[in-house]
Design a protein around this motif. Structure first.
Motif, PDB file in Angstrom:
ATOM      1  N   THR A  78      -1.329  35.985 -11.102  1.00 13.16           N
ATOM      2  CA  THR A  78      -1.484  36.331 -12.513  1.00 13.16           C
ATOM      3  C   THR A  78      -1.773  35.065 -13.314  1.00 13.16           C
ATOM      4  O   THR A  78      -1.558  33.940 -12.843  1.00 13.16           O
ATOM      5  CB  THR A  78      -0.215  36.988 -13.060  1.00 13.16           C
ATOM      6  OG1 THR A  78       0.858  36.006 -13.052  1.00 13.16           O
ATOM      7  CG2 THR A  78       0.197  38.187 -12.225  1.00 13.16           C
ATOM      8  N   GLY A  79      -2.228  35.257 -14.559  1.00 11.71           N
ATOM      9  CA  GLY A  79      -2.491  34.107 -15.420  1.00 11.71           C
ATOM     10  C   GLY A  79      -1.245  33.288 -15.669  1.00 11.71           C
ATOM     11  O   GLY A  79      -1.290  32.045 -15.682  1.00 11.71           O
ATOM     12  N   GLU A  81       1.381  32.993 -13.683  1.00 17.91           N
ATOM     13  CA  GLU A  81       1.730  32.260 -12.460  1.00 17.91           C
ATOM     14  C   GLU A  81       0.875  31.012 -12.302  1.00 17.91           C
ATOM     15  O   GLU A  81       1.375  29.939 -11.921  1.00 17.91           O
ATOM     16  CB  GLU A  81       1.552  33.175 -11.241  1.00 17.91           C
ATOM     17  CG  GLU A  81       2.597  34.271 -11.134  1.00 17.91           C
ATOM     18  CD  GLU A  81       2.287  35.266 -10.033  1.00 17.91           C
ATOM     19  OE1 GLU A  81       3.235  35.922  -9.545  1.00 17.91           O
ATOM     20  OE2 GLU A  81       1.101  35.406  -9.645  1.00 17.91           O
ATOM     21  N   ILE A  82      -0.409  31.125 -12.597  1.00 16.38           N
ATOM     22  CA  ILE A  82      -1.304  29.972 -12.454  1.00 16.38           C
ATOM     23  C   ILE A  82      -0.982  28.932 -13.517  1.00 16.38           C
ATOM     24  O   ILE A  82      -0.988  27.726 -13.245  1.00 16.38           O
ATOM     25  CB  ILE A  82      -2.770  30.423 -12.561  1.00 16.38           C
ATOM     26  CG1 ILE A  82      -3.095  31.370 -11.406  1.00 16.38           C
ATOM     27  CG2 ILE A  82      -3.716  29.230 -12.522  1.00 16.38           C
ATOM     28  CD1 ILE A  82      -4.336  32.182 -11.608  1.00 16.38           C
ATOM     29  N   TYR A  83      -0.703  29.385 -14.736  1.00 19.22           N
ATOM     30  CA  TYR A  83      -0.333  28.451 -15.801  1.00 19.22           C
ATOM     31  C   TYR A  83       0.887  27.626 -15.387  1.00 19.22           C
ATOM     32  O   TYR A  83       0.899  26.396 -15.522  1.00 19.22           O
ATOM     33  CB  TYR A  83      -0.041  29.206 -17.098  1.00 19.22           C
ATOM     34  CG  TYR A  83       0.640  28.345 -18.134  1.00 19.22           C
ATOM     35  CD1 TYR A  83      -0.059  27.360 -18.832  1.00 19.22           C
ATOM     36  CD2 TYR A  83       2.009  28.479 -18.388  1.00 19.22           C
ATOM     37  CE1 TYR A  83       0.570  26.542 -19.755  1.00 19.22           C
ATOM     38  CE2 TYR A  83       2.647  27.676 -19.311  1.00 19.22           C
ATOM     39  CZ  TYR A  83       1.927  26.706 -19.997  1.00 19.22           C
ATOM     40  OH  TYR A  83       2.566  25.885 -20.905  1.00 19.22           O
ATOM     41  N   LYS A  84       1.903  28.309 -14.877  1.00 23.76           N
ATOM     42  CA  LYS A  84       3.148  27.613 -14.515  1.00 23.76           C
ATOM     43  C   LYS A  84       2.979  26.676 -13.324  1.00 23.76           C
ATOM     44  O   LYS A  84       3.647  25.641 -13.246  1.00 23.76           O
ATOM     45  CB  LYS A  84       4.239  28.634 -14.218  1.00 23.76           C
ATOM     46  CG  LYS A  84       4.734  29.376 -15.457  1.00 23.76           C
ATOM     47  CD  LYS A  84       5.822  30.374 -15.112  1.00 23.76           C
ATOM     48  CE  LYS A  84       6.358  31.058 -16.368  1.00 23.76           C
ATOM     49  NZ  LYS A  84       7.417  32.059 -16.050  1.00 23.76           N
ATOM     50  N   SER A  85       2.099  27.022 -12.391  1.00 28.03           N
ATOM     51  CA  SER A  85       1.955  26.208 -11.183  1.00 28.03           C
ATOM     52  C   SER A  85       0.861  25.142 -11.293  1.00 28.03           C
ATOM     53  O   SER A  85       0.911  24.136 -10.589  1.00 28.03           O
ATOM     54  CB  SER A  85       1.655  27.100  -9.975  1.00 28.03           C
ATOM     55  OG  SER A  85       0.422  27.794 -10.149  1.00 28.03           O
ATOM     56  N   VAL A  86      -0.115  25.345 -12.186  1.00 18.74           N
ATOM     57  CA  VAL A  86      -1.254  24.426 -12.247  1.00 18.74           C
ATOM     58  C   VAL A  86      -1.446  23.802 -13.630  1.00 18.74           C
ATOM     59  O   VAL A  86      -1.639  22.583 -13.756  1.00 18.74           O
ATOM     60  CB  VAL A  86      -2.564  25.153 -11.842  1.00 18.74           C
ATOM     61  CG1 VAL A  86      -3.763  24.210 -11.953  1.00 18.74           C
ATOM     62  CG2 VAL A  86      -2.452  25.705 -10.430  1.00 18.74           C
ATOM     63  N   CYS A  87      -1.389  24.607 -14.677  1.00 21.41           N
ATOM     64  CA  CYS A  87      -1.803  24.161 -16.011  1.00 21.41           C
ATOM     65  C   CYS A  87      -0.682  23.572 -16.865  1.00 21.41           C
ATOM     66  O   CYS A  87      -0.938  22.824 -17.817  1.00 21.41           O
ATOM     67  CB  CYS A  87      -2.432  25.326 -16.770  1.00 21.41           C
ATOM     68  SG  CYS A  87      -3.575  26.332 -15.797  1.00 21.41           S
ATOM     69  N   MET A  88       0.550  23.940 -16.562  1.00 20.50           N
ATOM     70  CA  MET A  88       1.681  23.594 -17.423  1.00 20.50           C
ATOM     71  C   MET A  88       1.833  22.085 -17.638  1.00 20.50           C
ATOM     72  O   MET A  88       2.171  21.635 -18.743  1.00 20.50           O
ATOM     73  CB  MET A  88       2.969  24.168 -16.842  1.00 20.50           C
ATOM     74  CG  MET A  88       4.207  23.892 -17.696  1.00 20.50           C
ATOM     75  SD  MET A  88       5.735  24.510 -16.941  1.00 20.50           S
ATOM     76  CE  MET A  88       5.529  26.257 -17.198  1.00 20.50           C
ATOM     77  N   ALA A  89       1.586  21.304 -16.593  1.00 18.01           N
ATOM     78  CA  ALA A  89       1.816  19.858 -16.670  1.00 18.01           C
ATOM     79  C   ALA A  89       1.103  19.227 -17.866  1.00 18.01           C
ATOM     80  O   ALA A  89       1.652  18.341 -18.530  1.00 18.01           O
ATOM     81  CB  ALA A  89       1.362  19.195 -15.374  1.00 18.01           C
ATOM     82  N   ALA A 146      -5.928  32.614 -16.060  1.00 12.36           N
ATOM     83  CA  ALA A 146      -5.132  31.540 -16.661  1.00 12.36           C
ATOM     84  C   ALA A 146      -5.652  31.212 -18.057  1.00 12.36           C
ATOM     85  O   ALA A 146      -4.868  30.997 -18.999  1.00 12.36           O
ATOM     86  CB  ALA A 146      -5.171  30.301 -15.769  1.00 12.36           C
ATOM     87  N   VAL A 147      -6.965  31.171 -18.205  1.00 11.69           N
ATOM     88  CA  VAL A 147      -7.570  30.899 -19.515  1.00 11.69           C
ATOM     89  C   VAL A 147      -7.171  31.985 -20.512  1.00 11.69           C
ATOM     90  O   VAL A 147      -6.767  31.694 -21.647  1.00 11.69           O
ATOM     91  CB  VAL A 147      -9.109  30.821 -19.397  1.00 11.69           C
ATOM     92  CG1 VAL A 147      -9.749  30.798 -20.785  1.00 11.69           C
ATOM     93  CG2 VAL A 147      -9.516  29.580 -18.607  1.00 11.69           C
ATOM     94  N   VAL A 148      -7.275  33.230 -20.103  1.00  9.35           N
ATOM     95  CA  VAL A 148      -6.934  34.351 -20.983  1.00  9.35           C
ATOM     96  C   VAL A 148      -5.459  34.291 -21.372  1.00  9.35           C
ATOM     97  O   VAL A 148      -5.097  34.518 -22.536  1.00  9.35           O
ATOM     98  CB  VAL A 148      -7.257  35.695 -20.291  1.00  9.35           C
ATOM     99  CG1 VAL A 148      -6.684  36.869 -21.078  1.00  9.35           C
ATOM    100  CG2 VAL A 148      -8.767  35.857 -20.123  1.00  9.35           C
TER     101      VAL A 148
END
Length: 243
Positions: A78-79, A81-89, A146-148
């Motif tokens: 999900t978006g 999940e990807i945010y937390k694992s990839v984008c959050m940093a 993730a963008v959405v």
């Protein structure tokens, strides 16, 4: 002496009744004792035998993940999940000019560019952000999710992308009738030589033929309910077999 040896021990009706009762009761007592012995040391909690408790115990083995799957059976993230694992940093703190998560002022000019443009940037990378946020294993759909997720958290109303079409299923339900056997000059599945001439003009040309029809093949293989994405997925599946 011989007569005395064989003399019956049962001499009265009362003794006969007693023997019969013992003969009937004794086996039952033995069975009960054996059952107690077999279950000794075990305690049964009624709650532990409830359907809920049983289901909980077998869950690690029996549970099946029914999330949306992409081609090859991959379960798409999900978006969030990807945010937390990839984008959050980067997007949580706004490091290296990354638009901060939930900050409407940061995201406003980007949201105005539209969903398609933001996804393009996320896929190719821009500035300090590498392509796909540095997670090359993410599919296009996962990146868009993730963008959405991030844009909508800042006030956008972007549409969640649908899971990609399963090319294999479309092939088996629509295309296999002709391409499986090479009927009516259809390039046979897995035949590199047969597909070579169709690929001379590029993949886009093959997509166009599949969508609009060519020769004996009707548009979309005769299944007009298929979306453009599903037709292209079926073409990709057949092309992958000859690479």
């Amino acid at each position: 002496m011989s007569a005395k040896r064989h003399e019956s021990l049962i001499k009265t009706p009362k003794q006969l009744v007693t023997v019969l009762v013992l003969a009937f009761v004794a086996p039952i007592i033995v069975i009960i004792l054996l059952a107690q012995l077999a279950t000794s040391g075990r305690t049964y909690d009624e709650d532990a035998r409830s359907p809920e408790a049983i289901a909980k115990r077998i869950k690690p083995v029996a549970e099946v993940n029914l999330g949306a799957a992409g081609p090859g059976g991959k379960i798409l993230k999900t978006g969030e999940e990807i945010y937390k694992s990839v984008c959050m940093a980067c997007h949580t703190t706004g490091i290296a000019k990354a638009p901060k998560f939930g900050d409407r002022r940061d995201w406003a000019p980007r949201i105005r560019e539209g969903q398609k443009e933001l996804v393009r940037v996320a896929l190719k990378g821009e500035g300090a952000m590498p392509p796909r946020g540095g997670a090359s294993e993410l599919s296009d759909v996962e990146v868009e999710r993730a963008v959405v997720y991030m844009a909508n958290a800042a006030g956008a109303k972007f549409k969640e992308p649908a899971a990609p079409a399963d090319g294999r299923k479309v092939y088996e339900s629509t295309c296999m009738g002709c391409h499986g056997a090479g009927v009516a000059n259809a390039p046979k599945f897995g035949d590199k030589k047969a597909w070579a001439m169709h690929l001379m003009h590029g993949t886009e040309h093959v997509y166009e033929n599949a969508l609009k029809g060519k020769g004996a093949m009707p548009p979309k293989g005769g299944n007009l309910t298929l979306s453009e994405a599903e037709v292209k997925a079926a073409v990709d599946y057949m092309l992958d077999a000859v690479k």
